[in-house]
Write an enzyme that holds these catalytic residues in place. Structure first.
Site, mmCIF file in Angstrom:
data_model
loop_
_atom_site.group_PDB
_atom_site.id
_atom_site.type_symbol
_atom_site.label_atom_id
_atom_site.label_comp_id
_atom_site.label_asym_id
_atom_site.label_seq_id
_atom_site.Cartn_x
_atom_site.Cartn_y
_atom_site.Cartn_z
ATOM 1 N N ASN A 148 5.163 -12.598 -2.547
ATOM 2 C CA ASN A 148 4.000 -13.488 -2.625
ATOM 3 C C ASN A 148 3.925 -14.227 -3.957
ATOM 4 O OD1 ASN A 148 3.046 -11.582 -4.437
ATOM 5 N ND2 ASN A 148 1.481 -10.761 -3.085
ATOM 6 N N ALA A 165 -4.154 -4.418 4.492
ATOM 7 C CA ALA A 165 -5.151 -5.464 4.751
ATOM 8 C C ALA A 165 -5.707 -5.404 6.162
ATOM 9 C CB ALA A 165 -4.548 -6.843 4.489
ATOM 10 N N GLU A 201 10.494 3.203 4.995
ATOM 11 C CA GLU A 201 10.460 1.742 4.905
ATOM 12 C C GLU A 201 11.548 1.146 5.795
ATOM 13 O OE1 GLU A 201 10.367 -2.196 4.347
ATOM 14 O OE2 GLU A 201 8.743 -0.809 3.831
ATOM 15 N N ALA A 202 11.174 0.125 6.582
ATOM 16 C CA ALA A 202 12.132 -0.504 7.491
ATOM 17 C C ALA A 202 13.141 -1.381 6.763
ATOM 18 C CB ALA A 202 11.386 -1.340 8.535
ATOM 19 N N PRO A 214 -5.610 -11.024 -1.392
ATOM 20 C CA PRO A 214 -5.867 -9.653 -0.944
ATOM 21 C C PRO A 214 -5.069 -8.542 -1.606
ATOM 22 C CG PRO A 214 -4.446 -10.775 0.628
ATOM 23 C CD PRO A 214 -4.816 -11.799 -0.414
ATOM 24 N N ALA A 273 0.816 -1.215 0.000
ATOM 25 C CA ALA A 273 0.000 0.000 0.000
ATOM 26 C C ALA A 273 0.847 1.262 0.000
ATOM 27 C CB ALA A 273 -0.935 0.001 1.202
ATOM 28 N N HIS A 292 -2.888 -14.881 4.383
ATOM 29 C CA HIS A 292 -3.637 -13.694 3.983
ATOM 30 C C HIS A 292 -4.293 -13.049 5.199
ATOM 31 C CE1 HIS A 292 -4.261 -15.887 -0.134
ATOM 32 N NE2 HIS A 292 -3.070 -15.310 -0.062
#
Length: 611
Positions: free
Chosen positions: A123, A578, A67-68, A589, A47, A545
């Site tokens: 994924n 999600a 972002e980590a 998803p 996202a 998911h």
């Protein structure tokens, strides 16, 4: 003498370059000294990449994406076929559940992307719009604006569907063609997938040439994936954070940087998310940035509630027990986690020459296929491993033995399924098993799409560096077990039906040699329902998911965000990933996450354009 050309990175990893150091004299509530952005996007996953790209389209909006993980994964993350090769690496959070009491204390592993693009980098690449009833049920529950009719344009906005190859058979007039996200109907690496689809049809499951057609109903077909014309994975970082986007002067993308907590100003009705605190490690210096307009949390189903909780937003009693001061009492944070649970992956022996097992058991064949993909973007490495799925309803008396029960009807509506049978034309009982040379097989599973069981995410302390306690609470519902059982019975029926049965080699099992083959031909008719229930409990695995831990709803005692995805009672803080699904979708998803992110950006732009 040679010339060396150095190109600056579009990413920053040193917090001192984009944030202000925290000093001992700083006080919470006054954040005016810290570097300011209009929007701070927390989490550069599926996202977050969408949100950062869309909000930075306004050249007057200063956007920071944090972002980590790293900026990109290893080479094989680009191959659609080799998606499991990044599991349990440095681009995977590799979350583990607490022991699951209903699964003989087994701990569940979830692969979650720790890299720009998030889990869309790791994924199985399945692009699934899911079913209109899913979204219509959200709207009927009071989530205005989230019906299928209202969300469908945002699927199209994201989509850039191919019209070549197998995609030429799709209903392209119903698809987006100009969006940033490259999509296609996957090519098939083995003929047995077509046989699987034909056999599903033979038992009464409708075949869909376009499984993502608008208004689709349960049925079987070839899956779609986010794959470019060059045969590469098109995760959301690749699709949305293109070189042109990264070159925008108003967009800063920070990597290997962890958001430790969200900071607030005001109280009661004036409570606002005002800043975030970041660092590069648990013992590294801390830095802060302020958010002039909004903080948008895109951490995912585990990290989003984790960040809220360590920031003091969540169930008051749990926060205080963990030593965290409660800023906002929201009981639903970390609750209502739902996941697609399955029978576990089940492999069945097949005859030689019809599957793609040669790629797993023959190193030379695999090397040649890899070279072909690297050279031309063609061949098996450009295709999806999970390339077909059948969606059915467990109450369909024409297909299912409905005497198995009790089962609750938790479907989203009359045209939505509650079972999925994923299909892989190879032996794949888990993510790591390499079949023995000469063995061939197929793999499928009975996947529960609408579970009754709910889990949770809790914190152990106020430190973001302490992993959360995740409890999937799988199979706590008798109905969940029975719905999976109904699906497993139908799978066994499909395997005994032509034309698939003739391509299988369902010999009696030899336990000493057939470790990854579970059932043999003679066992099918002897297996009782209790035998299969025992198998589900021993072998059950989620489809990974998880959703719902910051779910959308109008009641702040039972939901975390409202229909505008604003956290209840906190100004300037929204969530999209999600975790905000009000209920679980009846499919994969990632596509709904992207569509929701697109819609949220339009909501934010519209709201701030009037101010």
């Amino acid at each position: 003498m040679p010339f060396f050309f150095w190109k600056s990175s579009p990413y920053v990893s040193d917090p001192s370059r984009f944030a202000t150091p925290v000093s001992s004299s700083d006080t919470d509530g006054d954040y005016s000294k810290y570097k300011e952005y209009d929007y701070v996007v927390v989490g550069g996953g599926t996202a977050g990449c969408v949100v950062a790209a869309r909000l930075s389209e306004d050249p007057n909006a200063k956007v920071l994406l944090i972002e980590a993980g790293k900026s990109e994964g290893p080479l094989l993350t680009r191959s659609p076929l080799a998606f499991t090769k990044s599991y349990k690496t440095d681009v995977d959070w590799a979350y583990l559940s607490i022991p699951q009491k209903n699964l003989h204390d087994k701990q569940i592993y979830w692969a979650r992307g720790k890299v720009l693009g998030g889990t869309s980098v790791l994924n199985a690449l399945i692009y699934d719009r899911c079913f209109p009833d899913d979204y219509d049920s959200w709207a009927k529950a009071g989530n205005d604006g989230w019906s299928w009719q209202e969300l469908e344009p945002y699927f199209r906005k994201a989509e850039r569907y191919s019209s070549s190859g197998s995609s030429s058979s799709l209903k392209l007039d119903e698809k987006g063609r100009d969006g940033p996200w490259h999509l296609k109907k996957t090519e098939l690496p083995a003929k047995i997938t077509e046989t699987w689809i034909d056999t599903c049809k033979a038992v009464g499951i409708p075949v869909h040439e376009d499984i993502n057609a608008s208004g689709s109903a349960p049925g079987v077909g070839v899956l779609h994936g986010f794959i470019t014309e060059k045969g590469e994975r098109n995760h959301t970082a690749a699709a949305y954070l293109t070189p042109d986007v990264l070159a925008r002067p108003n967009l800063t993308v920070a990597v290997t940087t962890t958001v430790e907590k969200i900071l607030f100003s005001g109280e009661d009705d004036s409570l606002r998310a005002a800043a975030v605190e970041v660092s590069s490690g648990p013992k590294s210096p801390k830095y802060r940035v302020q958010a002039k307009k909004e903080v948008v949390l895109c951490g995912g189903v585990f990290s989003s509630p984790h960040i809220l909780l360590v920031s003091g937003v969540g169930p008051k009693d749990e926060l205080e027990a963990a030593g965290v001061k409660c800023v906002k009492d929201l009981p639903a944070v970390g609750k209502h986690m739902v996941d697609h649970m399955s029978s576990g992956l089940i492999s069945f022996r097949a005859k030689p020459g019809v599957t793609m097992d040669y790629l797993l058991s023959q190193p030379l064949s695999a090397a040649l296929a890899l070279i072909k993909w690297l050279w031309s973007g063609k061949g098996p490495f450009s295709m999806m491993a999970v390339n077909s799925a059948a969606y059915v309803r467990s109450d369909d008396e024409k297909l299912i033995d409905t005497s198995i029960g009790p089962c609750k009807n938790l479907t989203s509506g009359p045209n939505a399924p509650d079972l999925e049978f994923m299909f892989t034309p190879a032996i794949a009982p888990d993510y790591w098993t390499v079949p023995k040379s000469g063995d061939n097989g197929i793999t499928t599973a009975s996947v529960l799409l609408k579970p009754e069981s709910e889990g949770s995410v809790k914190i152990k302390s106020g430190s973001i560096w302490d992993r959360p306690e995740i409890d999937g609470n799988y199979l706590s519902s008798e109905s969940d077990i029975n719905v999976i059982l109904r699906g497993l019975r139908l799978i066994l029926k499909i395997l005994k039906t032509e034309p698939l049965n003739s391509q299988l080699d369902l010999r009696p099992l030899n336990p000493a040699k057939d470790g990854y083959f579970v059932f043999g031909d003679k066992e099918f008719d002897k297996l009782t329902d209790d035998d299969l229930r025992k198998f589900i409990i021993e072998n059950g695995q989620p489809a990974c998911h998880p959703a719902g831990t910051c779910r959308m709803g109008t009641d702040p005692t039972d939901a975390v965000v409202d229909p505008k995805l604003q956290v209840h009672g906190i100004k300037g803080l929204r969530i999209v990933d999600a975790s905000v699904f009000p209920t679980q979708v009846s499919g994969h998803p990632v596509a709904p996450i992207v569509a929701m992110s697109e819609k949220l950006c339009d909501l934010i732009k519209a709201e701030h354009s009037t101010k």
